[in-house]
Design a protein around this motif. Structure first.
Motif, PDB file in Angstrom:
ATOM      1  N   ALA A 272       0.835  -1.214   0.000  1.00  0.00           N
ATOM      2  CA  ALA A 272       0.000   0.000   0.000  1.00  0.00           C
ATOM      3  C   ALA A 272       0.865   1.259   0.000  1.00  0.00           C
ATOM      4  O   ALA A 272       0.500   2.270  -0.601  1.00  0.00           O
ATOM      5  CB  ALA A 272      -0.950  -0.010   1.186  1.00  0.00           C
ATOM      6  N   THR A 273       2.036   1.200   0.646  1.00  0.00           N
ATOM      7  CA  THR A 273       2.890   2.392   0.673  1.00  0.00           C
ATOM      8  C   THR A 273       3.465   2.694  -0.716  1.00  0.00           C
ATOM      9  O   THR A 273       3.973   3.779  -0.949  1.00  0.00           O
ATOM     10  CB  THR A 273       4.071   2.240   1.665  1.00  0.00           C
ATOM     11  OG1 THR A 273       4.950   1.221   1.190  1.00  0.00           O
ATOM     12  CG2 THR A 273       3.599   1.922   3.063  1.00  0.00           C
ATOM     13  N   LEU A 274       3.411   1.712  -1.597  1.00  0.00           N
ATOM     14  CA  LEU A 274       3.948   1.923  -2.950  1.00  0.00           C
ATOM     15  C   LEU A 274       2.876   2.414  -3.926  1.00  0.00           C
ATOM     16  O   LEU A 274       3.121   2.525  -5.119  1.00  0.00           O
ATOM     17  CB  LEU A 274       4.563   0.619  -3.473  1.00  0.00           C
ATOM     18  CG  LEU A 274       5.731   0.052  -2.649  1.00  0.00           C
ATOM     19  CD1 LEU A 274       6.093  -1.346  -3.104  1.00  0.00           C
ATOM     20  CD2 LEU A 274       6.943   0.968  -2.758  1.00  0.00           C
ATOM     21  N   THR A 275       1.681   2.670  -3.404  1.00  0.00           N
ATOM     22  CA  THR A 275       0.584   3.049  -4.300  1.00  0.00           C
ATOM     23  C   THR A 275       0.271   4.551  -4.236  1.00  0.00           C
ATOM     24  O   THR A 275      -0.701   4.993  -4.840  1.00  0.00           O
ATOM     25  CB  THR A 275      -0.720   2.289  -3.953  1.00  0.00           C
ATOM     26  OG1 THR A 275      -1.192   2.738  -2.672  1.00  0.00           O
ATOM     27  CG2 THR A 275      -0.508   0.792  -3.923  1.00  0.00           C
ATOM     28  N   LEU A 276       1.111   5.324  -3.492  1.00  0.00           N
ATOM     29  CA  LEU A 276       0.749   6.716  -3.207  1.00  0.00           C
ATOM     30  C   LEU A 276       0.528   7.574  -4.449  1.00  0.00           C
ATOM     31  O   LEU A 276      -0.340   8.436  -4.458  1.00  0.00           O
ATOM     32  CB  LEU A 276       1.843   7.358  -2.340  1.00  0.00           C
ATOM     33  CG  LEU A 276       1.915   6.824  -0.919  1.00  0.00           C
ATOM     34  CD1 LEU A 276       3.150   7.354  -0.200  1.00  0.00           C
ATOM     35  CD2 LEU A 276       0.658   7.213  -0.151  1.00  0.00           C
ATOM     36  N   ALA A 277       1.317   7.317  -5.496  1.00  0.00           N
ATOM     37  CA  ALA A 277       1.224   8.218  -6.666  1.00  0.00           C
ATOM     38  C   ALA A 277       0.466   7.603  -7.820  1.00  0.00           C
ATOM     39  O   ALA A 277       0.424   8.160  -8.902  1.00  0.00           O
ATOM     40  CB  ALA A 277       2.623   8.597  -7.121  1.00  0.00           C
ATOM     41  N   TRP A 278      -0.186   6.447  -7.599  1.00  0.00           N
ATOM     42  CA  TRP A 278      -0.676   5.712  -8.761  1.00  0.00           C
ATOM     43  C   TRP A 278      -1.987   6.250  -9.342  1.00  0.00           C
ATOM     44  O   TRP A 278      -2.379   5.807 -10.410  1.00  0.00           O
ATOM     45  CB  TRP A 278      -0.745   4.217  -8.488  1.00  0.00           C
ATOM     46  CG  TRP A 278      -1.884   3.721  -7.632  1.00  0.00           C
ATOM     47  CD1 TRP A 278      -2.860   4.472  -7.072  1.00  0.00           C
ATOM     48  CD2 TRP A 278      -2.143   2.357  -7.281  1.00  0.00           C
ATOM     49  NE1 TRP A 278      -3.707   3.665  -6.377  1.00  0.00           N
ATOM     50  CE2 TRP A 278      -3.290   2.353  -6.494  1.00  0.00           C
ATOM     51  CE3 TRP A 278      -1.524   1.143  -7.561  1.00  0.00           C
ATOM     52  CZ2 TRP A 278      -3.833   1.186  -5.977  1.00  0.00           C
ATOM     53  CZ3 TRP A 278      -2.063  -0.009  -7.043  1.00  0.00           C
ATOM     54  CH2 TRP A 278      -3.198   0.019  -6.257  1.00  0.00           C
ATOM     55  N   ASP A 279      -2.659   7.186  -8.671  1.00  0.00           N
ATOM     56  CA  ASP A 279      -3.890   7.660  -9.295  1.00  0.00           C
ATOM     57  C   ASP A 279      -3.762   9.076  -9.844  1.00  0.00           C
ATOM     58  O   ASP A 279      -4.737   9.653 -10.297  1.00  0.00           O
ATOM     59  CB  ASP A 279      -5.096   7.529  -8.361  1.00  0.00           C
ATOM     60  CG  ASP A 279      -4.905   8.329  -7.100  1.00  0.00           C
ATOM     61  OD1 ASP A 279      -3.812   8.895  -6.928  1.00  0.00           O
ATOM     62  OD2 ASP A 279      -5.836   8.367  -6.283  1.00  0.00           O
ATOM     63  N   GLY A 280      -2.540   9.618  -9.834  1.00  0.00           N
ATOM     64  CA  GLY A 280      -2.363  10.972 -10.367  1.00  0.00           C
ATOM     65  C   GLY A 280      -1.836  10.945 -11.796  1.00  0.00           C
ATOM     66  O   GLY A 280      -1.593   9.891 -12.365  1.00  0.00           O
ATOM     67  N   GLY A 281      -1.683  12.128 -12.369  1.00  0.00           N
ATOM     68  CA  GLY A 281      -1.050  12.225 -13.672  1.00  0.00           C
ATOM     69  C   GLY A 281      -2.001  12.141 -14.827  1.00  0.00           C
ATOM     70  O   GLY A 281      -3.219  12.264 -14.673  1.00  0.00           O
ATOM     71  N   SER A 282      -1.423  11.925 -15.994  1.00  0.00           N
ATOM     72  CA  SER A 282      -2.243  11.929 -17.205  1.00  0.00           C
ATOM     73  C   SER A 282      -2.009  10.670 -18.040  1.00  0.00           C
ATOM     74  O   SER A 282      -2.280  10.658 -19.223  1.00  0.00           O
ATOM     75  CB  SER A 282      -1.903  13.171 -18.033  1.00  0.00           C
ATOM     76  OG  SER A 282      -0.502  13.167 -18.280  1.00  0.00           O
ATOM     77  N   GLY A 283      -1.449   9.632 -17.421  1.00  0.00           N
ATOM     78  CA  GLY A 283      -1.206   8.381 -18.144  1.00  0.00           C
ATOM     79  C   GLY A 283      -2.504   7.666 -18.444  1.00  0.00           C
ATOM     80  O   GLY A 283      -3.588   8.103 -18.030  1.00  0.00           O
ATOM     81  N   PRO A 284      -2.421   6.532 -19.176  1.00  0.00           N
ATOM     82  CA  PRO A 284      -3.632   5.752 -19.442  1.00  0.00           C
ATOM     83  C   PRO A 284      -4.234   5.234 -18.132  1.00  0.00           C
ATOM     84  O   PRO A 284      -3.536   5.099 -17.129  1.00  0.00           O
ATOM     85  CB  PRO A 284      -3.125   4.605 -20.321  1.00  0.00           C
ATOM     86  CG  PRO A 284      -1.640   4.562 -20.100  1.00  0.00           C
ATOM     87  CD  PRO A 284      -1.204   5.934 -19.731  1.00  0.00           C
ATOM     88  N   LEU A 285      -5.536   4.982 -18.181  1.00  0.00           N
ATOM     89  CA  LEU A 285      -6.262   4.651 -16.948  1.00  0.00           C
ATOM     90  C   LEU A 285      -6.604   3.153 -16.887  1.00  0.00           C
ATOM     91  O   LEU A 285      -7.096   2.579 -17.861  1.00  0.00           O
ATOM     92  CB  LEU A 285      -7.553   5.478 -16.928  1.00  0.00           C
ATOM     93  CG  LEU A 285      -8.450   5.333 -15.698  1.00  0.00           C
ATOM     94  CD1 LEU A 285      -7.756   5.866 -14.443  1.00  0.00           C
ATOM     95  CD2 LEU A 285      -9.769   6.087 -15.910  1.00  0.00           C
ATOM     96  N   ALA A 286      -6.347   2.569 -15.733  1.00  0.00           N
ATOM     97  CA  ALA A 286      -6.666   1.149 -15.551  1.00  0.00           C
ATOM     98  C   ALA A 286      -7.572   0.970 -14.336  1.00  0.00           C
ATOM     99  O   ALA A 286      -7.381   1.628 -13.311  1.00  0.00           O
ATOM    100  CB  ALA A 286      -5.384   0.348 -15.347  1.00  0.00           C
ATOM    101  N   VAL A 287      -8.570   0.103 -14.470  1.00  0.00           N
ATOM    102  CA  VAL A 287      -9.436  -0.266 -13.335  1.00  0.00           C
ATOM    103  C   VAL A 287      -9.122  -1.719 -12.984  1.00  0.00           C
ATOM    104  O   VAL A 287      -9.148  -2.586 -13.854  1.00  0.00           O
ATOM    105  CB  VAL A 287     -10.928  -0.101 -13.700  1.00  0.00           C
ATOM    106  CG1 VAL A 287     -11.815  -0.711 -12.623  1.00  0.00           C
ATOM    107  CG2 VAL A 287     -11.272   1.377 -13.880  1.00  0.00           C
ATOM    108  N   LEU A 288      -8.818  -1.963 -11.709  1.00  0.00           N
ATOM    109  CA  LEU A 288      -8.407  -3.305 -11.277  1.00  0.00           C
ATOM    110  C   LEU A 288      -9.369  -3.856 -10.236  1.00  0.00           C
ATOM    111  O   LEU A 288      -9.706  -3.170  -9.266  1.00  0.00           O
ATOM    112  CB  LEU A 288      -7.009  -3.265 -10.654  1.00  0.00           C
ATOM    113  CG  LEU A 288      -5.896  -2.519 -11.401  1.00  0.00           C
ATOM    114  CD1 LEU A 288      -4.565  -2.711 -10.664  1.00  0.00           C
ATOM    115  CD2 LEU A 288      -5.772  -2.991 -12.825  1.00  0.00           C
ATOM    116  N   ALA A 289      -9.786  -5.094 -10.418  1.00  0.00           N
ATOM    117  CA  ALA A 289     -10.723  -5.692  -9.461  1.00  0.00           C
ATOM    118  C   ALA A 289     -10.559  -7.210  -9.425  1.00  0.00           C
ATOM    119  O   ALA A 289     -10.047  -7.821 -10.367  1.00  0.00           O
ATOM    120  CB  ALA A 289     -12.161  -5.340  -9.855  1.00  0.00           C
ATOM    121  N   CYS A 290     -11.017  -7.794  -8.332  1.00  0.00           N
ATOM    122  CA  CYS A 290     -11.185  -9.244  -8.249  1.00  0.00           C
ATOM    123  C   CYS A 290     -12.686  -9.512  -8.341  1.00  0.00           C
ATOM    124  O   CYS A 290     -13.502  -8.689  -7.891  1.00  0.00           O
ATOM    125  CB  CYS A 290     -10.692  -9.777  -6.914  1.00  0.00           C
ATOM    126  SG  CYS A 290      -8.944  -9.518  -6.623  1.00  0.00           S
TER     127      CYS A 290
END
Ligand code: B12
Length: 315
Positions: free
Chosen positions: A177-195
């Protein structure tokens, strides 16, 4: 550890960031942690350079400087090089020397030993060294994911209790979880992840998201046990480039395919308008076809490398 020997001008030259901006980042975000020379000059080391480069890289993905600096600081605590206080103490960082298979085996053994003893501090110390030596992707692939796998083997043969397995998965989850801090910012392509519904095993998907985020993707993480109608409504409003459904077990994916078939056509169309892939040990070619998705083979790190920024992936 390498020494802090650079004056700010050299740091500016090496990173391409002006002296003025470096001073602002040091003052405003605490991005730099210089030591003082005997003559009173500020001296910077490889960890400062690493954080500046990471901040520049993250800003290029479109996040604000404040977010980029915060993420670089957090990532540097996890996996960046560390500086020694003394000058002349060698210049190679631990990262320069790739860990051998034997060393990886030793790191896995130490981590399993810490889990066996319920020793969270020891486990995090092993993870610190692992991340520093291997970097995030190789740490996941060579140590963290194999340790989870071995935890399952030990749990199945009775060497580990359910308590030790829970301790291990919560420890790994909190660290990822500590490695996810910046993963929803920016202008890159968007991915939705689910189980899919009924699937609690999410750590592979989380690791996949961490690697994807580090490659510049924006990640919207729905995680374990996500109802199919919730997933499709999120996809309808977010319009992502990539949708990933991951499962260690096959049954939850087959049930999700049935449920998807009962939803109205616009929900199905929204899902398939994105590049829709399934991954994890439970994902078979058959269930991928039932879902109208593409099978993404391999482990989470490899899988994240295979999807390209348009949301497609090479077979
Ligand atoms: C941690 C864990 C749990 C935790 C999960 C916590 C969490 N937040 O995720 C909890 C306690 C919830 C749990 C519950 C259960 N678990 Co469990 N669990 C594990 C364990 C130890 C680690 C799972 C893990 O995260 N592994 C890390 C991932 C990356 O490795 P992996 O699962 O081998 O995945 C490989 C591929 O599938 C792929 N991959 C995985 N995810 C993704 C995602 C993408 C996008 C891609 C591309 C690839 C990919 O990469 C891996 C190869 O490198 C495994 C042991 C094991 N072998 O892994 C058992 C294991 C998966 N669990 C198992 C079982 C039986 C259960 C329970 C049924 C136990 C019970 N009686 O209640 C429940 C089911 C809960 C549910 N409804 O989903 C079995 C599954 C057998 C099967 N195939 O059906 C395993 C294999 C243990 C065993 N040896 O029997 N579990």
């Amino acid at each position: 550890m390498a020494a802090a020997t650079m004056r700010i001008g050299e740091l500016a030259t090496r990173t391409g960031v002006s002296v003025h901006v470096l001073r602002v980042w040091e003052r405003r975000y605490g991005l730099l942690t210089p030591r003082r020379s005997t003559g009173g000059y500020r001296l910077y080391g490889p960890s400062d350079e690493w954080r500046v480069r990471e901040t520049v890289r993250l800003r290029a993905t479109g996040v604000s400087t404040a977010q980029a600096a915060a993420a670089a600081l957090a990532a540097s605590r996890q996996s960046g090089p560390h500086d020694s206080a003394r000058s002349g103490e060698g210049t190679a960082t631990a990262r320069d020397a790739p860990a051998t298979a034997v060393e990886r085996g030793r790191l896995r053994d130490h981590l399993l030993e810490a889990i066996d003893q319920f020793d969270g501090s020891a486990a995090h110390a092993v993870l610190d060294v692992t991340l520093e030596q291997l970097g995030v992707e190789e740490a996941l692939r060579g140590v963290v994911l194999p340790v989870l796998h071995e935890t399952g083997v030990r749990w199945a043969d009775g060497t580990f209790t359910v308590a030790q397995e829970h301790f291990a998965s919560n420890l790994v989850r909190s660290r990822l979880a500590t490695l996810t801090l910046a993963w929803d910012g920016g202008s890159g392509p968007l991915a939705v992840l689910a189980c899919p519904p009924g699937e609690q095993h999410e750590l592979g998907l989380l690791a996949f998201g961490v690697v994807l985020g580090r490659a510049g993707w924006r990640v919207r993480y729905l995680g374990a046990d996500t109802p199919v109608d919730t997933l499709t409504s999120a996809v309808q409003s977010l319009r992502p480039d990539l949708v990933v459904l991951a499962s260690v077990q096959t049954d939850p994916l087959a049930a999700a395919a049935d449920e998807l078939g009962r939803l109205d056509r616009s929900a199905q169309r929204a899902l398939r308008a994105a590049h829709f892939v399934v991954g994890g040990a439970g994902a078979t070619q058959e269930v991928a076809e039932q879902l109208g998705a593409v099978l993404l083979d391999g482990d989470p790190v490899e899988g994240a490398r295979l999807v390209n920024p348009r949301g497609e992936h090479s077979p």
